[in-house]
Design a protein around this motif. Structure first.
Motif, PDB file in Angstrom:
ATOM      1  N   PHE A  36      11.688  -0.543  -0.870  1.00 12.35           N
ATOM      2  CA  PHE A  36      11.224   0.644  -0.143  1.00 12.35           C
ATOM      3  C   PHE A  36      11.551   1.944  -0.882  1.00 12.35           C
ATOM      4  N   SER A  37      12.825   2.236  -1.074  1.00 12.26           N
ATOM      5  CA  SER A  37      13.225   3.570  -1.533  1.00 12.26           C
ATOM      6  C   SER A  37      12.655   3.927  -2.896  1.00 12.26           C
ATOM      7  N   LEU A  38      12.885   3.099  -3.902  1.00 17.27           N
ATOM      8  CA  LEU A  38      12.462   3.450  -5.265  1.00 17.27           C
ATOM      9  C   LEU A  38      10.946   3.501  -5.427  1.00 17.27           C
ATOM     10  N   PRO A  39      10.186   2.499  -4.976  1.00 21.41           N
ATOM     11  CA  PRO A  39       8.735   2.563  -5.200  1.00 21.41           C
ATOM     12  C   PRO A  39       7.975   3.476  -4.238  1.00 21.41           C
ATOM     13  N   ILE A  40       8.458   3.676  -3.009  1.00 19.96           N
ATOM     14  CA  ILE A  40       7.729   4.490  -2.040  1.00 19.96           C
ATOM     15  C   ILE A  40       8.082   5.971  -2.191  1.00 19.96           C
ATOM     16  N   THR A  41       9.334   6.265  -2.498  1.00 20.36           N
ATOM     17  CA  THR A  41       9.771   7.669  -2.611  1.00 20.36           C
ATOM     18  C   THR A  41      10.358   7.941  -3.995  1.00 20.36           C
TER      19      THR A  41
ATOM     20  N   GLU B 224       0.825  -1.208   0.000  1.00 19.79           N
ATOM     21  CA  GLU B 224       0.000   0.000   0.000  1.00 19.79           C
ATOM     22  C   GLU B 224       0.858   1.257   0.000  1.00 19.79           C
ATOM     23  N   TYR B 225       2.007   1.189   0.635  1.00 26.87           N
ATOM     24  CA  TYR B 225       2.914   2.333   0.622  1.00 26.87           C
ATOM     25  C   TYR B 225       3.379   2.659  -0.797  1.00 26.87           C
ATOM     26  N   HIS B 226       3.477   1.628  -1.645  1.00 24.52           N
ATOM     27  CA  HIS B 226       3.920   1.848  -3.027  1.00 24.52           C
ATOM     28  C   HIS B 226       2.959   2.761  -3.791  1.00 24.52           C
ATOM     29  N   ASP B 227       1.692   2.763  -3.413  1.00 30.25           N
ATOM     30  CA  ASP B 227       0.682   3.573  -4.111  1.00 30.25           C
ATOM     31  C   ASP B 227       0.289   4.824  -3.337  1.00 30.25           C
ATOM     32  N   LEU B 228       0.995   5.091  -2.241  1.00 33.24           N
ATOM     33  CA  LEU B 228       0.620   6.201  -1.377  1.00 33.24           C
ATOM     34  C   LEU B 228       1.148   7.523  -1.938  1.00 33.24           C
ATOM     35  N   ALA B 229       0.279   8.530  -2.018  1.00 29.92           N
ATOM     36  CA  ALA B 229       0.684   9.861  -2.488  1.00 29.92           C
ATOM     37  C   ALA B 229       1.312  10.623  -1.326  1.00 29.92           C
ATOM     38  N   ILE B 230       2.587  10.985  -1.477  1.00 34.89           N
ATOM     39  CA  ILE B 230       3.330  11.676  -0.427  1.00 34.89           C
ATOM     40  C   ILE B 230       3.982  12.909  -1.042  1.00 34.89           C
ATOM     41  N   SER B 231       4.001  13.998  -0.316  1.00 35.86           N
ATOM     42  CA  SER B 231       4.642  15.214  -0.828  1.00 35.86           C
ATOM     43  C   SER B 231       6.140  14.976  -1.019  1.00 35.86           C
ATOM     44  N   GLU B 232       6.730  15.741  -1.934  1.00 31.98           N
ATOM     45  CA  GLU B 232       8.151  15.540  -2.224  1.00 31.98           C
ATOM     46  C   GLU B 232       9.014  15.850  -1.007  1.00 31.98           C
ATOM     47  N   GLN B 233       8.637  16.860  -0.232  1.00 32.50           N
ATOM     48  CA  GLN B 233       9.418  17.192   0.959  1.00 32.50           C
ATOM     49  C   GLN B 233       9.414  16.034   1.955  1.00 32.50           C
ATOM     50  N   ALA B 234       8.249  15.434   2.172  1.00 31.33           N
ATOM     51  CA  ALA B 234       8.170  14.276   3.069  1.00 31.33           C
ATOM     52  C   ALA B 234       8.950  13.098   2.497  1.00 31.33           C
TER      53      ALA B 234
ATOM     54  N   PHE C 278      13.256   9.162   2.283  1.00 29.56           N
ATOM     55  CA  PHE C 278      14.337   8.598   1.469  1.00 29.56           C
ATOM     56  C   PHE C 278      15.658   8.618   2.229  1.00 29.56           C
ATOM     57  N   LEU C 279      15.959   9.718   2.903  1.00 28.99           N
ATOM     58  CA  LEU C 279      17.223   9.822   3.631  1.00 28.99           C
ATOM     59  C   LEU C 279      17.273   8.839   4.797  1.00 28.99           C
ATOM     60  N   SER C 280      16.121   8.607   5.432  1.00 27.11           N
ATOM     61  CA  SER C 280      16.107   7.622   6.521  1.00 27.11           C
ATOM     62  C   SER C 280      16.341   6.212   5.979  1.00 27.11           C
ATOM     63  N   PHE C 281      15.723   5.907   4.828  1.00 27.09           N
ATOM     64  CA  PHE C 281      15.967   4.610   4.196  1.00 27.09           C
ATOM     65  C   PHE C 281      17.421   4.498   3.747  1.00 27.09           C
ATOM     66  N   LEU C 282      17.955   5.586   3.194  1.00 22.33           N
ATOM     67  CA  LEU C 282      19.341   5.570   2.729  1.00 22.33           C
ATOM     68  C   LEU C 282      20.293   5.258   3.878  1.00 22.33           C
ATOM     69  N   LEU C 283      20.030   5.833   5.043  1.00 21.97           N
ATOM     70  CA  LEU C 283      20.885   5.571   6.195  1.00 21.97           C
ATOM     71  C   LEU C 283      20.757   4.118   6.653  1.00 21.97           C
TER      72      LEU C 283
ATOM     73  N   ALA D 126      11.691  11.680  -4.482  1.00 15.93           N
ATOM     74  CA  ALA D 126      12.926  11.904  -3.730  1.00 15.93           C
ATOM     75  C   ALA D 126      14.080  11.101  -4.334  1.00 15.93           C
ATOM     76  N   SER D 127      13.799   9.910  -4.804  1.00 17.93           N
ATOM     77  CA  SER D 127      14.838   9.109  -5.444  1.00 17.93           C
ATOM     78  C   SER D 127      15.367   9.814  -6.688  1.00 17.93           C
ATOM     79  N   ARG D 128      14.450  10.451  -7.427  1.00 16.36           N
ATOM     80  CA  ARG D 128      14.859  11.200  -8.620  1.00 16.36           C
ATOM     81  C   ARG D 128      15.677  12.423  -8.225  1.00 16.36           C
TER      82      ARG D 128
END
Length: 504
Positions: free
Chosen positions: A262-267, A197-207, A212-217, A270-272
């Motif tokens: 997580f990173s690519l499909p959810i954010t 469900e997170y993969h289809d969730l609309a999230i603002s770019e700032q969020a 993304f940074l938390s996943f990256l860490l 931000a990944s871009r």
């Protein structure tokens, strides 16, 4: 016949329950403990094969799905499933655990039941990480992995094992705390802990950027990416051979898997926006860490730095996506980068296992990992020398071995993104050959260095088995990668649509 079985649950809980059963047997009957450990790990591997033979390559939907309500108040489920990205990694996990049990058969004489139990429990937990489709379940298993490996390094490790185990635990635990915060935020936005469900969730770019940074860490520490890689060489050097094998072959891959799940499909936005950061960190790992490997005198530390460099190819292949789309206006070549990274993960699992097991064979005889203590090994251990040279060639990316396939695919994808990306990535073929062949020349070839080397005996039947199995795997994947690529295509195409769909 397995379609109605809760196959993923069996693969998770069989080795975990088996591990606790070994603890119940105790240290009084080590022969029984070893046989039970081998039987449980082998049965787990055999039961994982239907994941491949029964896999439908025409759909990107999750397969072998199990879903049961767990904590209904918070909409948390025991939710499992696999696709073409996670299924090969589960097979790699169960396969590698069998080799670790065989490798420790005679070598481990102290607390045998606890040693074998730790690896069986770790096997089940890692399978669960790859199969989990609920964020809470994923996070719990992601953290649970630390405990058995912490114990393995801390009890059966080298002289600085306490320092290495604590450093390993702190790095990986602290990184994942930020991921937990992001998962809780995603729950507040969706009312669910379902990863799909997170993969289809609309999230603002700032969020998305903060997530993304938390996943990256969290996942960057696991890979590990530069500059959060310093825990790995210490952990490898101090860990027993089996611990080094699991660390390199499986646990590093969980970081790469996290980026894809997580990173690519959810954010995607931000990944871009931050793909340049991951690409930069990946290229630094490939080039700089390759030079660091050249300076090592300890064989295990050299292979550890080699792992960091090769895993840089994985993250580079994953995040070339947006640069290729922007440069070409389409996704041609994107799949090659992601699939090349996936092949590199599986290949590195085989090659790193083989390299660490080979060093373990020498260490069991000489009790030294210092390259300067060896020389002329092939004159007294010709069979072992042949295996070691093969694995070294694969580590250098020799065509016809698995080490070439993934790297070549990522380099081809890099050319579609940026010439200089490809140029820097291709340097690893030179650096990899330099540090690996330097080690082989000093250890395997030349005159017999000393009396200890002259007294060495060639590998026994047990050692021949696990080295021969890995040699077959390295060559088979290098010559015929299609069976692996075929199961990935549909899932990777679906991931690309999720991650770059808005740019098509």
């Amino acid at each position: 016949m397995f379609s109605d079985w809760p196959l993923l649950s069996i693969l998770i809980w069989l080795p975990i329950v088996g591990g606790f059963a070994l603890l119940a047997v105790g240290e009084g009957n080590q022969a029984l403990v070893r046989k039970l450990a081998l039987g449980i790990s082998l049965l787990t591997f055999l039961l994982s094969i239907p994941l491949y033979t029964g896999f439908d390559t025409t759909t990107a939907a999750m397969q072998f799905v199990e879903k049961h309500s767990w904590i209904s108040t918070f909409n948390i489920h025991y939710h499992l499933g696999v696709d073409g990205i996670s299924m090969p990694l589960i097979l790699l996990t169960t396969f590698t655990t069998v080799l670790v049990v065989i490798a420790g058969w005679e070598v481990i004489q102290y607390r045998v039941a606890q040693y074998m139990a730790a690896f069986l429990i770790l096997n089940g937990v890692m399978v669960g990480v790859f199969a989990a489709l609920d964020a809470v379940l994923f996070y719990l298993l992601f953290e649970a992995m630390l405990i058995p490996m912490f114990i393995v390094i801390g009890i059966w490790g080298g002289p600085r094992r306490v320092y290495a185990s604590i450093k390993f635990f702190l790095y990986t635990f602290l990184g994942s705390v930020f991921m937990l915060v992001s998962l809780i935020y995603l729950y507040t936005q969706s009312g669910s802990f379902s990863i799909l469900e997170y993969h289809d969730l609309a999230i603002s770019e700032q969020a998305q950027i903060f997530i993304f940074l938390s996943f990256l860490l969290a996942f960057g520490v696991k890979v590990p990416m530069w500059p959060v890689h310093t825990w790995l060489p210490d952990a490898h050097v101090e860990a027993p051979t089996g611990g080094s094998v699991i660390l390199a072959a499986i646990m590093l891959k969980i970081g790469g898997y996290g980026f894809l799940r997580f990173s690519l499909p959810i954010t995607p936005d931000a990944s871009r926006a931050l793909d340049w950061l991951v690409i930069f960190m990946s290229l630094v790992a490939i080039v700089y860490v390759g030079f660091v490997a050249l300076a090592q005198k300890d064989m295990k530390k050299l292979i550890a730095y080699s792992s960091i460099s090769h895993m840089g190819f994985v993250t580079l292949g994953f995040f070339l996506l947006y640069t290729i789309v922007e440069n070409t206006g389409g996704t041609q070549g994107v799949a090659m980068g992601i699939e090349g990274g996936m092949v590199q993960m599986i290949s590195h699992g085989f090659i790193s296992s083989a390299m660490f097991l080979s060093v373990g064979v020498l260490y069991d005889r000489m009790h030294s990992r210092d390259i300067g203590d060896y020389g002329g090994v092939i004159q007294v251990m010709p069979v072992f020398g042949g295996f070691f040279v093969l694995f070294a060639m694969a580590n250098s990316g020799l065509p016809g071995t698995s080490g070439f396939v993934g790297e070549f695919m990522v380099i081809l994808a890099s050319f579609r993104a940026n010439f200089w990306f490809a140029f820097l990535a291709a340097l690893t073929l030179i650096l990899g050959a330099a540090y690996t062949l330097w080690m082989v020349k000093r250890v395997v070839f030349g005159d017999i260095a000393n009396e200890k080397v002259a007294a060495l005996t060639d590998i026994n039947r047990r050692e021949f088995v696990f080295l021969a199995v890995l040699a077959i795997a390295v060559i088979a994947l290098g010559v015929w990668p299609n069976p692996l690529l075929d199961v990935m295509h549909t899932s990777v195409d679906h991931l690309i649509q999720q991650a770059a769909g808005s740019k098509l």
